[in-house]
Design a protein around this motif. Structure first.
Motif, PDB file in Angstrom:
ATOM      1  N   LEU A 148      37.891  25.940  55.199  1.00  0.00           N
ATOM      2  CA  LEU A 148      36.941  26.720  54.382  1.00  0.00           C
ATOM      3  C   LEU A 148      37.649  27.349  53.194  1.00  0.00           C
ATOM      4  O   LEU A 148      37.101  27.392  52.078  1.00  0.00           O
ATOM      5  CB  LEU A 148      36.271  27.801  55.240  1.00  0.00           C
ATOM      6  CG  LEU A 148      35.230  27.317  56.250  1.00  0.00           C
ATOM      7  CD1 LEU A 148      34.758  28.485  57.104  1.00  0.00           C
ATOM      8  CD2 LEU A 148      34.054  26.676  55.546  1.00  0.00           C
ATOM      9  N   ASP A 149      38.881  27.877  53.408  1.00  0.00           N
ATOM     10  CA  ASP A 149      39.644  28.468  52.302  1.00  0.00           C
ATOM     11  C   ASP A 149      39.891  27.426  51.211  1.00  0.00           C
ATOM     12  O   ASP A 149      39.761  27.698  50.007  1.00  0.00           O
ATOM     13  CB  ASP A 149      40.979  29.032  52.793  1.00  0.00           C
ATOM     14  CG  ASP A 149      40.833  30.356  53.516  1.00  0.00           C
ATOM     15  OD1 ASP A 149      39.770  30.996  53.398  1.00  0.00           O
ATOM     16  OD2 ASP A 149      41.803  30.767  54.228  1.00  0.00           O
ATOM     17  N   SER A 150      40.258  26.217  51.632  1.00  0.00           N
ATOM     18  CA  SER A 150      40.499  25.153  50.652  1.00  0.00           C
ATOM     19  C   SER A 150      39.225  24.824  49.894  1.00  0.00           C
ATOM     20  O   SER A 150      39.230  24.651  48.654  1.00  0.00           O
ATOM     21  CB  SER A 150      41.011  23.890  51.351  1.00  0.00           C
ATOM     22  OG  SER A 150      42.258  24.115  51.925  1.00  0.00           O
ATOM     23  N   LEU A 151      38.114  24.759  50.613  1.00  0.00           N
ATOM     24  CA  LEU A 151      36.822  24.455  49.984  1.00  0.00           C
ATOM     25  C   LEU A 151      36.422  25.564  49.022  1.00  0.00           C
ATOM     26  O   LEU A 151      35.972  25.298  47.887  1.00  0.00           O
ATOM     27  CB  LEU A 151      35.758  24.263  51.073  1.00  0.00           C
ATOM     28  CG  LEU A 151      34.402  23.763  50.645  1.00  0.00           C
ATOM     29  CD1 LEU A 151      34.512  22.379  49.995  1.00  0.00           C
ATOM     30  CD2 LEU A 151      33.465  23.710  51.826  1.00  0.00           C
ATOM     31  N   ILE A 152      36.612  26.825  49.431  1.00  0.00           N
ATOM     32  CA  ILE A 152      36.286  27.964  48.555  1.00  0.00           C
ATOM     33  C   ILE A 152      37.172  27.947  47.326  1.00  0.00           C
ATOM     34  O   ILE A 152      36.703  28.162  46.189  1.00  0.00           O
ATOM     35  CB  ILE A 152      36.413  29.293  49.332  1.00  0.00           C
ATOM     36  CG1 ILE A 152      35.293  29.414  50.362  1.00  0.00           C
ATOM     37  CG2 ILE A 152      36.404  30.484  48.376  1.00  0.00           C
ATOM     38  CD1 ILE A 152      35.433  30.579  51.305  1.00  0.00           C
ATOM     39  N   ASP A 153      38.483  27.692  47.540  1.00  0.00           N
ATOM     40  CA  ASP A 153      39.406  27.634  46.402  1.00  0.00           C
ATOM     41  C   ASP A 153      38.963  26.552  45.405  1.00  0.00           C
ATOM     42  O   ASP A 153      38.979  26.769  44.181  1.00  0.00           O
ATOM     43  CB  ASP A 153      40.830  27.346  46.872  1.00  0.00           C
ATOM     44  CG  ASP A 153      41.500  28.564  47.489  1.00  0.00           C
ATOM     45  OD1 ASP A 153      41.004  29.687  47.289  1.00  0.00           O
ATOM     46  OD2 ASP A 153      42.543  28.383  48.193  1.00  0.00           O
TER      47      ASP A 153
END
Length: 133
Positions: free
Chosen positions: A116-121
Motif C-alpha cells: 500500500l505504501d508503494s501504491l500511495i507513493d
C-alpha cells in the motif's frame, strides 16, 4: 602276689589319671563359673539397657510415623504441583502457537502495508507530477 601288685599299680595309675581329669574338669568348671558370673552381671545390667533401648525404639517409631505423615503430605503437594505444571506447560504451548499465528498475520499485514505504501507513493508522485505540469 605279682598279679595283685600289677593290679594295684594299674589302680594307682588309673587313680592318678582320674585325679588329673578331675583337676582339668575343676579348672574348666572354674572357668565356666567365671563366665556364668559375667553373664549374671550382664543380665543384672540388662533391664536398664532394655528400657533404654525400648525408649529409643519408641522414639524411632514415633519419628517414622511423623515422617510417613510428612511424606504423604508432600506426595499430595507434589501431585498438585505436577498437575499445575502440566496445565502451565499446556497453556504455554497454546500461547506459543497463538504467537506464531499472530507473527504470521503481522508479517502478512506488513507486506500488505509495504504494498500500500508503494501504491500511495506512486499515486502521490503522479499527482505531484501532474501539478508541476
Amino acid at each position: 602276689v605279682q598279679d595283685l601288685q600289677q593290679a594295684a599299680d594299674d589302680q594307682v595309675a588309673s587313680l592318678e589319671e582320674t585325679r588329673m581329669m578331675i583337676g582339668d574338669l575343676t579348672m574348666e568348671l572354674s572357668g565356666q563359673a567365671k563366665l556364668i558370673g559375667g553373664l549374671r552381671k550382664d543380665i543384672n545390667l540388662s533391664p536398664p539397657k532394655i528400657a533404654e533401648l525400648h525408649a529409643a525404639l519408641k522414639e524411632a517409631n514415633e519419628e517414622r510415623e511423623a515422617l510417613a505423615k510428612e511424606v504423604a503430605s508432600l506426595s499430595s503437594y507434589i501431585r498438585r504441583v505436577d498437575g499445575e505444571h502440566r496445565s502451565s506447560a499446556e497453556s504455554l504451548l497454546e500461547l506459543k502457537q497463538e504467537l506464531q499465528a499472530t507473527n504470521f498475520k503481522v508479517k502478512s499485514m506488513r507486506t500488505e502495508m509495504d504494498g500500500l505504501d508503494s501504491l500511495i507513493d506512486e499515486k502521490v508522485n503522479r499527482a505531484v507530477e501532474l501539478l508541476h505540469l
